[in-house]
Design a protein around this motif. Sequence first.
Motif, mmCIF file in Angstrom:
data_model
loop_
_atom_site.group_PDB
_atom_site.id
_atom_site.type_symbol
_atom_site.label_atom_id
_atom_site.label_comp_id
_atom_site.label_asym_id
_atom_site.label_seq_id
_atom_site.Cartn_x
_atom_site.Cartn_y
_atom_site.Cartn_z
ATOM 1 N N ALA A 268 93.277 -35.700 56.409
ATOM 2 C CA ALA A 268 93.905 -36.066 57.673
ATOM 3 C C ALA A 268 95.374 -36.382 57.483
ATOM 4 C CB ALA A 268 93.184 -37.270 58.284
ATOM 5 N N GLU A 269 95.764 -36.699 56.270
ATOM 6 C CA GLU A 269 97.143 -37.081 55.987
ATOM 7 C C GLU A 269 97.450 -36.862 54.509
ATOM 8 O OE1 GLU A 269 97.148 -41.176 57.105
ATOM 9 O OE2 GLU A 269 95.886 -41.778 55.433
ATOM 10 N N MET A 270 98.731 -36.766 54.203
ATOM 11 C CA MET A 270 99.187 -36.625 52.825
ATOM 12 C C MET A 270 100.482 -37.398 52.655
ATOM 13 S SD MET A 270 98.606 -32.656 51.620
ATOM 14 C CE MET A 270 99.434 -32.970 50.051
ATOM 15 N N ARG A 271 100.696 -37.838 51.424
ATOM 16 C CA ARG A 271 101.962 -38.509 51.137
ATOM 17 C C ARG A 271 103.080 -37.487 51.075
ATOM 18 N NH1 ARG A 271 102.754 -40.329 46.590
ATOM 19 N NH2 ARG A 271 100.940 -39.543 45.460
ATOM 20 N N LEU A 272 104.266 -37.916 51.448
ATOM 21 C CA LEU A 272 105.436 -37.046 51.428
ATOM 22 C C LEU A 272 105.680 -36.499 50.028
ATOM 23 C CD1 LEU A 272 107.701 -35.985 53.257
ATOM 24 C CD2 LEU A 272 109.050 -37.997 52.637
ATOM 25 N N ALA A 273 105.507 -37.340 49.010
ATOM 26 C CA ALA A 273 105.704 -36.902 47.627
ATOM 27 C C ALA A 273 104.709 -35.815 47.243
ATOM 28 C CB ALA A 273 105.580 -38.092 46.672
ATOM 29 N N GLU A 274 103.469 -35.893 47.753
ATOM 30 C CA GLU A 274 102.463 -34.879 47.448
ATOM 31 C C GLU A 274 102.843 -33.538 48.063
ATOM 32 O OE1 GLU A 274 98.235 -37.242 46.997
ATOM 33 O OE2 GLU A 274 99.020 -36.941 49.011
ATOM 34 N N VAL A 275 103.395 -33.569 49.275
ATOM 35 C CA VAL A 275 103.837 -32.335 49.932
ATOM 36 C C VAL A 275 104.922 -31.665 49.099
ATOM 37 C CG1 VAL A 275 104.924 -31.373 51.995
ATOM 38 C CG2 VAL A 275 103.235 -33.204 52.217
ATOM 39 N N VAL A 276 105.894 -32.468 48.645
ATOM 40 C CA VAL A 276 106.996 -31.931 47.826
ATOM 41 C C VAL A 276 106.450 -31.380 46.510
ATOM 42 C CG1 VAL A 276 109.107 -32.513 46.570
ATOM 43 C CG2 VAL A 276 108.725 -33.435 48.868
ATOM 44 N N GLU A 277 105.556 -32.133 45.872
ATOM 45 C CA GLU A 277 104.986 -31.693 44.589
ATOM 46 C C GLU A 277 104.220 -30.380 44.740
ATOM 47 O OE1 GLU A 277 102.630 -34.968 43.344
ATOM 48 O OE2 GLU A 277 104.352 -36.280 42.977
ATOM 49 N N PHE A 278 103.485 -30.235 45.837
ATOM 50 C CA PHE A 278 102.733 -29.002 46.045
ATOM 51 C C PHE A 278 103.670 -27.819 46.239
ATOM 52 C CE2 PHE A 278 100.713 -25.818 48.709
ATOM 53 C CZ PHE A 278 99.582 -25.542 47.961
ATOM 54 N N ALA A 279 104.736 -28.014 47.043
ATOM 55 C CA ALA A 279 105.705 -26.942 47.265
ATOM 56 C C ALA A 279 106.353 -26.521 45.948
ATOM 57 C CB ALA A 279 106.770 -27.394 48.261
ATOM 58 N N ILE A 280 106.647 -27.503 45.088
ATOM 59 C CA ILE A 280 107.256 -27.206 43.789
ATOM 60 C C ILE A 280 106.272 -26.456 42.897
ATOM 61 C CG2 ILE A 280 108.069 -28.267 41.640
ATOM 62 C CD1 ILE A 280 109.375 -30.446 43.335
ATOM 63 N N LYS A 281 105.045 -26.951 42.807
ATOM 64 C CA LYS A 281 104.045 -26.328 41.945
ATOM 65 C C LYS A 281 103.757 -24.892 42.370
ATOM 66 C CE LYS A 281 99.371 -27.023 40.132
ATOM 67 N NZ LYS A 281 98.164 -27.897 40.147
ATOM 68 N N SER A 282 103.614 -24.679 43.674
ATOM 69 C CA SER A 282 103.334 -23.348 44.194
ATOM 70 C C SER A 282 104.441 -22.373 43.851
ATOM 71 C CB SER A 282 103.133 -23.425 45.709
ATOM 72 O OG SER A 282 102.941 -22.141 46.259
ATOM 73 N N ASN A 283 105.689 -22.801 43.988
ATOM 74 C CA ASN A 283 106.813 -21.896 43.760
ATOM 75 C C ASN A 283 107.202 -21.770 42.294
ATOM 76 O OD1 ASN A 283 107.994 -20.857 46.468
ATOM 77 N ND2 ASN A 283 107.457 -22.993 46.862
ATOM 78 N N LEU A 284 106.782 -22.714 41.472
ATOM 79 C CA LEU A 284 106.944 -22.521 40.024
ATOM 80 C C LEU A 284 106.096 -21.335 39.569
ATOM 81 C CD1 LEU A 284 106.994 -26.133 38.505
ATOM 82 C CD2 LEU A 284 108.777 -24.393 38.274
ATOM 83 N N GLY A 285 104.878 -21.272 40.101
ATOM 84 C CA GLY A 285 104.020 -20.130 39.796
ATOM 85 C C GLY A 285 104.601 -18.835 40.330
ATOM 86 N N TYR A 286 105.205 -18.897 41.519
ATOM 87 C CA TYR A 286 105.821 -17.714 42.121
ATOM 88 C C TYR A 286 106.997 -17.217 41.282
ATOM 89 C CZ TYR A 286 108.423 -14.908 45.546
ATOM 90 O OH TYR A 286 109.094 -13.908 46.175
ATOM 91 N N SER A 287 107.835 -18.151 40.814
ATOM 92 C CA SER A 287 109.003 -17.762 40.006
ATOM 93 C C SER A 287 108.576 -17.136 38.683
ATOM 94 C CB SER A 287 109.896 -18.980 39.754
ATOM 95 O OG SER A 287 109.234 -19.952 38.960
ATOM 96 N N MET A 289 105.761 -15.533 38.214
ATOM 97 C CA MET A 289 105.150 -14.250 38.532
ATOM 98 C C MET A 289 106.199 -13.144 38.668
ATOM 99 S SD MET A 289 102.797 -13.246 41.833
ATOM 100 C CE MET A 289 104.252 -13.237 42.914
ATOM 101 N N ILE A 290 107.373 -13.467 39.230
ATOM 102 C CA ILE A 290 108.400 -12.440 39.415
ATOM 103 C C ILE A 290 109.396 -12.410 38.257
ATOM 104 C CG2 ILE A 290 108.197 -12.500 41.921
ATOM 105 C CD1 ILE A 290 110.643 -14.249 42.080
ATOM 106 N N GLY A 291 109.059 -13.138 37.160
ATOM 107 C CA GLY A 291 109.823 -13.030 35.925
ATOM 108 C C GLY A 291 111.146 -13.766 35.905
ATOM 109 N N LYS A 292 111.232 -14.887 36.595
ATOM 110 C CA LYS A 292 112.468 -15.681 36.599
ATOM 111 C C LYS A 292 112.251 -17.013 35.893
ATOM 112 C CE LYS A 292 114.340 -13.682 40.860
ATOM 113 N NZ LYS A 292 114.929 -13.947 42.185
ATOM 114 N N LYS A 293 113.296 -17.482 35.220
ATOM 115 C CA LYS A 293 113.250 -18.778 34.550
ATOM 116 C C LYS A 293 113.967 -19.795 35.424
ATOM 117 C CE LYS A 293 113.165 -16.781 29.888
ATOM 118 N NZ LYS A 293 113.855 -16.716 28.576
ATOM 119 N N ILE A 294 113.181 -20.516 36.192
ATOM 120 C CA ILE A 294 113.746 -21.446 37.171
ATOM 121 C C ILE A 294 113.162 -22.837 36.954
ATOM 122 C CG2 ILE A 294 113.988 -21.989 39.617
ATOM 123 C CD1 ILE A 294 113.806 -19.017 40.198
ATOM 124 N N GLN A 295 114.032 -23.811 36.933
ATOM 125 C CA GLN A 295 113.597 -25.210 36.818
ATOM 126 C C GLN A 295 113.639 -25.828 38.216
ATOM 127 O OE1 GLN A 295 116.188 -27.738 34.546
ATOM 128 N NE2 GLN A 295 114.628 -29.308 34.230
#
Length: 424
Positions: A268-287, A289-295
């Motif tokens: 029903a709800e999520m912490r703001l930090a969890e939302v940010v962490e999920f967005a980061i984790k998801s896009n780390l995998g995306y980066s 996958m497309i062969g980029k070294k991104i921090q």
Amino acid sequence: MKNEGLQMILIAIVTAIAGEFKITPFSGEVFRIGLGSSAFLLCLLLMRHLPYVYTGIITGITVLLFRMLEDGIISHGALSFSASAQMHLSATFYYIAYAIAMSLIKHKWERFHPFILGLFLSVIDLMSNELELLARSFIFNSPYMFSQQLVFITVTAVVRSYFVVGIYSSVTINQMRVLHCEQQKRIEQMLNTNSGLYGEVFYLRKSMETIEQITAKSHNLYEKVNGTGLKSYARTILGITQQIHEVKKDSQRILAGLLKLFDRDFAAEMRLAEVVEFAIKSNLGYSTMIGKKIQITSDIQTDYYSDQYIPLLTVLNNLVSNAVEAIEDQGSIRVGAYEQGYETILTVSDTGVGISEQDKEMIFAPGFTTKFNKEGFAATGIGLSHVRDIVHSLGGDILLRSDEPGSETSFVITLLTNTLKKGA
């Protein structure tokens, strides 16, 4: 039931074999302290679905037969069948008594603290051992040496019970970690799905509003043309209006189907930090996958629960993925969150190629994109215009900060904290 029977037989065999790792504490006695009891207890704790009483009976009989077979092999048949059975019969009573006592607390021990559980098991072990010794005294018509045996058997019962509880707790904790990991993966999958669906639903609803306006204007045009006497043109316009209306109805069906796919019950709800962490984790995998070294790092200076986490995640996911695509080979992205007065500020900054002056004015325009594939087709993401619309739907605003090409590019989202904060 067949499967349970095999499991009970397996427990009985394991217990019988483990019982051969033993000591005989009382001189001249066949009574033994072995690993069989520990193995039996651990199996009962881990396999609570089994009928304990039947398991105890099968185990007791198996242990008796195993020891009789062992006596026959060692003595080369010198020891009679009846003498061997009489010697080891008391062990059968131990396992049956132990299983009956365990069945009494079978559905309760999950509520016990490990220390309390160990205490209960120690008492059960002690009582079962004493019953075995009592049975031996009746079978062999020998004195029952309660006082001489009590201290040793009590210490053994306590050590053995807490040792098994320790192993059981370790196994349980590991199972809980595996379960938590699987649940976390499922939550991430649902978040990803809901985030993607939210963007598509938001875009479809906006398109339906546009279709509604076009339908109304087309019908008004039909009435005006029909009033001038141009019947053939009027019929053509009416046909176009009807076709637009059909497109609207199809869009409504698609929207209803998409809304059914939403899983709104898992959180029903999520912490703001969890939302940010999920967005980061998801896009780390995306980066990767497309062969980029991104921090990708975060700078979270405020945190609270929000029931608007799906639109927030949709916005952050798209901004961070855009930042990943803007970086050529390697670079860094930073996601920030802080409060300023009554507002919450979210930022997504990257060290990508930057945005040219001519593109800055068009960046939030509907349909605008700088991303094309090798065949020349534009990207299919929801686009910054829809990101802006989602932010506006929450009563906020989004701005671009980019001084010059090659410098750090930042998108700054400003939202009222009371709109986001749960219970505010």
